[in-house]
Design a protein around this motif. Sequence first.
Motif, PDB file in Angstrom:
ATOM      1  N   ASP A 146       7.006   7.385  18.776  1.00  0.00           N
ATOM      2  CA  ASP A 146       5.948   6.512  18.272  1.00  0.00           C
ATOM      3  C   ASP A 146       6.364   5.052  18.378  1.00  0.00           C
ATOM      4  O   ASP A 146       7.532   4.720  18.267  1.00  0.00           O
ATOM      5  N   ALA A 147       5.346   4.193  18.647  1.00  0.00           N
ATOM      6  CA  ALA A 147       5.612   2.760  18.576  1.00  0.00           C
ATOM      7  C   ALA A 147       6.052   2.435  17.161  1.00  0.00           C
ATOM      8  O   ALA A 147       5.850   3.191  16.236  1.00  0.00           O
ATOM      9  N   GLY A 148       6.655   1.270  16.966  1.00  0.00           N
ATOM     10  CA  GLY A 148       7.194   0.919  15.666  1.00  0.00           C
ATOM     11  C   GLY A 148       6.129   0.576  14.655  1.00  0.00           C
ATOM     12  O   GLY A 148       5.948  -0.610  14.321  1.00  0.00           O
ATOM     13  N   ILE A 149       5.415   1.566  14.192  1.00  0.00           N
ATOM     14  CA  ILE A 149       4.407   1.358  13.154  1.00  0.00           C
ATOM     15  C   ILE A 149       4.662   2.338  12.034  1.00  0.00           C
ATOM     16  O   ILE A 149       4.791   3.546  12.285  1.00  0.00           O
ATOM     17  N   THR A 150       4.727   1.832  10.835  1.00  0.00           N
ATOM     18  CA  THR A 150       4.861   2.705   9.666  1.00  0.00           C
ATOM     19  C   THR A 150       3.745   2.374   8.692  1.00  0.00           C
ATOM     20  O   THR A 150       3.247   1.235   8.639  1.00  0.00           O
ATOM     21  N   GLN A 151       3.368   3.393   7.939  1.00  0.00           N
ATOM     22  CA  GLN A 151       2.365   3.228   6.901  1.00  0.00           C
ATOM     23  C   GLN A 151       2.931   3.741   5.591  1.00  0.00           C
ATOM     24  O   GLN A 151       3.640   4.756   5.569  1.00  0.00           O
ATOM     25  N   SER A 152       2.600   3.042   4.516  1.00  0.00           N
ATOM     26  CA  SER A 152       3.035   3.514   3.211  1.00  0.00           C
ATOM     27  C   SER A 152       1.960   3.248   2.166  1.00  0.00           C
ATOM     28  O   SER A 152       1.237   2.237   2.262  1.00  0.00           O
ATOM     29  N   PRO A 153       1.764   4.167   1.212  1.00  0.00           N
ATOM     30  CA  PRO A 153       2.399   5.482   1.192  1.00  0.00           C
ATOM     31  C   PRO A 153       1.773   6.407   2.234  1.00  0.00           C
ATOM     32  O   PRO A 153       0.789   6.048   2.860  1.00  0.00           O
ATOM     33  N   ARG A 154       2.325   7.569   2.422  1.00  0.00           N
ATOM     34  CA  ARG A 154       1.745   8.551   3.340  1.00  0.00           C
ATOM     35  C   ARG A 154       0.695   9.403   2.648  1.00  0.00           C
ATOM     36  O   ARG A 154      -0.250   9.864   3.293  1.00  0.00           O
ATOM     37  N   HIS A 155       0.858   9.588   1.372  1.00  0.00           N
ATOM     38  CA  HIS A 155      -0.109  10.333   0.578  1.00  0.00           C
ATOM     39  C   HIS A 155      -0.267   9.624  -0.763  1.00  0.00           C
ATOM     40  O   HIS A 155       0.712   9.104  -1.308  1.00  0.00           O
ATOM     41  N   LYS A 156      -1.520   9.607  -1.232  1.00  0.00           N
ATOM     42  CA  LYS A 156      -1.740   9.016  -2.554  1.00  0.00           C
ATOM     43  C   LYS A 156      -2.947   9.662  -3.198  1.00  0.00           C
ATOM     44  O   LYS A 156      -3.982   9.860  -2.541  1.00  0.00           O
TER      45      LYS A 156
ATOM     46  N   GLY B 271      -7.480  -9.297  30.937  1.00  0.00           N
ATOM     47  CA  GLY B 271      -8.539  -8.326  31.206  1.00  0.00           C
ATOM     48  C   GLY B 271      -9.070  -7.634  29.970  1.00  0.00           C
ATOM     49  O   GLY B 271      -9.802  -6.653  30.061  1.00  0.00           O
ATOM     50  N   GLY B 272      -8.691  -8.131  28.808  1.00  0.00           N
ATOM     51  CA  GLY B 272      -9.156  -7.504  27.583  1.00  0.00           C
ATOM     52  C   GLY B 272      -8.026  -6.832  26.839  1.00  0.00           C
ATOM     53  O   GLY B 272      -6.851  -7.055  27.150  1.00  0.00           O
ATOM     54  N   PRO B 273      -8.351  -6.006  25.866  1.00  0.00           N
ATOM     55  CA  PRO B 273      -7.312  -5.405  25.026  1.00  0.00           C
ATOM     56  C   PRO B 273      -6.518  -4.344  25.772  1.00  0.00           C
ATOM     57  O   PRO B 273      -7.035  -3.652  26.646  1.00  0.00           O
ATOM     58  N   TYR B 274      -5.267  -4.252  25.428  1.00  0.00           N
ATOM     59  CA  TYR B 274      -4.434  -3.160  25.902  1.00  0.00           C
ATOM     60  C   TYR B 274      -4.645  -1.965  24.980  1.00  0.00           C
ATOM     61  O   TYR B 274      -5.478  -1.992  24.079  1.00  0.00           O
ATOM     62  N   GLU B 275      -3.870  -0.924  25.208  1.00  0.00           N
ATOM     63  CA  GLU B 275      -4.034   0.270  24.388  1.00  0.00           C
ATOM     64  C   GLU B 275      -3.617   0.008  22.950  1.00  0.00           C
ATOM     65  O   GLU B 275      -2.835  -0.890  22.652  1.00  0.00           O
ATOM     66  N   GLN B 276      -4.147   0.817  22.070  1.00  0.00           N
ATOM     67  CA  GLN B 276      -3.756   0.761  20.668  1.00  0.00           C
ATOM     68  C   GLN B 276      -2.664   1.787  20.403  1.00  0.00           C
ATOM     69  O   GLN B 276      -2.656   2.879  20.968  1.00  0.00           O
ATOM     70  N   TYR B 277      -1.779   1.416  19.502  1.00  0.00           N
ATOM     71  CA  TYR B 277      -0.768   2.340  19.000  1.00  0.00           C
ATOM     72  C   TYR B 277      -1.063   2.579  17.531  1.00  0.00           C
ATOM     73  O   TYR B 277      -1.290   1.634  16.782  1.00  0.00           O
ATOM     74  N   PHE B 278      -1.020   3.859  17.169  1.00  0.00           N
ATOM     75  CA  PHE B 278      -1.426   4.231  15.824  1.00  0.00           C
ATOM     76  C   PHE B 278      -0.233   4.610  14.952  1.00  0.00           C
ATOM     77  O   PHE B 278       0.743   5.199  15.425  1.00  0.00           O
ATOM     78  N   GLY B 279      -0.390   4.309  13.666  1.00  0.00           N
ATOM     79  CA  GLY B 279       0.559   4.798  12.691  1.00  0.00           C
ATOM     80  C   GLY B 279       0.274   6.252  12.348  1.00  0.00           C
ATOM     81  O   GLY B 279      -0.687   6.839  12.831  1.00  0.00           O
ATOM     82  N   PRO B 280       1.100   6.847  11.468  1.00  0.00           N
ATOM     83  CA  PRO B 280       0.980   8.270  11.155  1.00  0.00           C
ATOM     84  C   PRO B 280      -0.148   8.592  10.190  1.00  0.00           C
ATOM     85  O   PRO B 280      -0.494   9.755  10.020  1.00  0.00           O
ATOM     86  N   GLY B 281      -0.736   7.582   9.564  1.00  0.00           N
ATOM     87  CA  GLY B 281      -1.847   7.830   8.655  1.00  0.00           C
ATOM     88  C   GLY B 281      -1.435   7.917   7.193  1.00  0.00           C
ATOM     89  O   GLY B 281      -0.294   8.262   6.869  1.00  0.00           O
ATOM     90  N   THR B 282      -2.393   7.586   6.334  1.00  0.00           N
ATOM     91  CA  THR B 282      -2.237   7.729   4.881  1.00  0.00           C
ATOM     92  C   THR B 282      -3.407   8.558   4.374  1.00  0.00           C
ATOM     93  O   THR B 282      -4.560   8.204   4.607  1.00  0.00           O
ATOM     94  N   ARG B 283      -3.084   9.658   3.707  1.00  0.00           N
ATOM     95  CA  ARG B 283      -4.134  10.497   3.131  1.00  0.00           C
ATOM     96  C   ARG B 283      -4.357  10.035   1.706  1.00  0.00           C
ATOM     97  O   ARG B 283      -3.474  10.148   0.868  1.00  0.00           O
ATOM     98  N   LEU B 284      -5.557   9.503   1.443  1.00  0.00           N
ATOM     99  CA  LEU B 284      -5.895   8.998   0.112  1.00  0.00           C
ATOM    100  C   LEU B 284      -6.955   9.884  -0.517  1.00  0.00           C
ATOM    101  O   LEU B 284      -7.997  10.159   0.096  1.00  0.00           O
TER     102      LEU B 284
END
Lengths: 108, 115
Positions: free
Chosen positions: B1-11, B99-112
């Motif tokens: 994964d690209a260097g993206i983190t999300q916190s918290p992962r669950h809440k 030429g516009g935006p490059y691809e997006q890299y996503f974090g792992p997600g947070t389930r709220l």
Amino acid sequence: SQQGEEDPQALSIQEGENATMNCSYKTSINNLQWYRQNSGRGLVHLILIRSNEREKHSGRLRVTLDTSKKSSSLLITASRAADTASYFCATSGEQFYFGTGTSLTVIP
Amino acid sequence: DAGITQSPRHKVTETGTPVTLRCHQTENHRYMYWYRQDPGHGLRLIHYSYGVKDTDKGEVSDGYSVSRSKTEDFLLTLESATSSQTSVYFCAISDFGSGGPYEQYFGPGTRLTVT
């Protein structure tokens, strides 16, 4: 909404078969991108096709783009069980607009 | 994964409480995005940022605010959480070229979950 729409919503095929999914969108675009999402994970970028391109290949993936019809297709050749996932198209200007996805199941 | 983190992962939180989700990147990408993902709706853009202190609304921004005081951090705040904000939240990053935006890299997600 400016969302793209994927078709079909769900697709089930046997391993080794080809899978084709389609995307229609509403606005003019800079480029169109396809993403894969495995269950419970974030989206992963697969391929980007620019508005002045008509076809692009990456490994077993082939993407076409028809800007006159505002549509794109993603072909996965010789599918594998590991290709089981949801696939999304996204159109992009400054914002990205994602479709609702096609759920692909590849049966071993 | 690209260097993206999300916190918290669950809440899990109660209706009416404030909630802040954090997205952190190490890629130095200019653009950062917050999405929510709900069954039948795909990904919907909440807010995005095109630079430090530069943000704009997305498709479903009501009830959400964002802040970006550093290139690497993008915060999403629910001032007073409601049950309709129960969702999976994804952060993404992207850069732009001629030429516009490059691809997006996503974090792992947070389930709220808002109860």
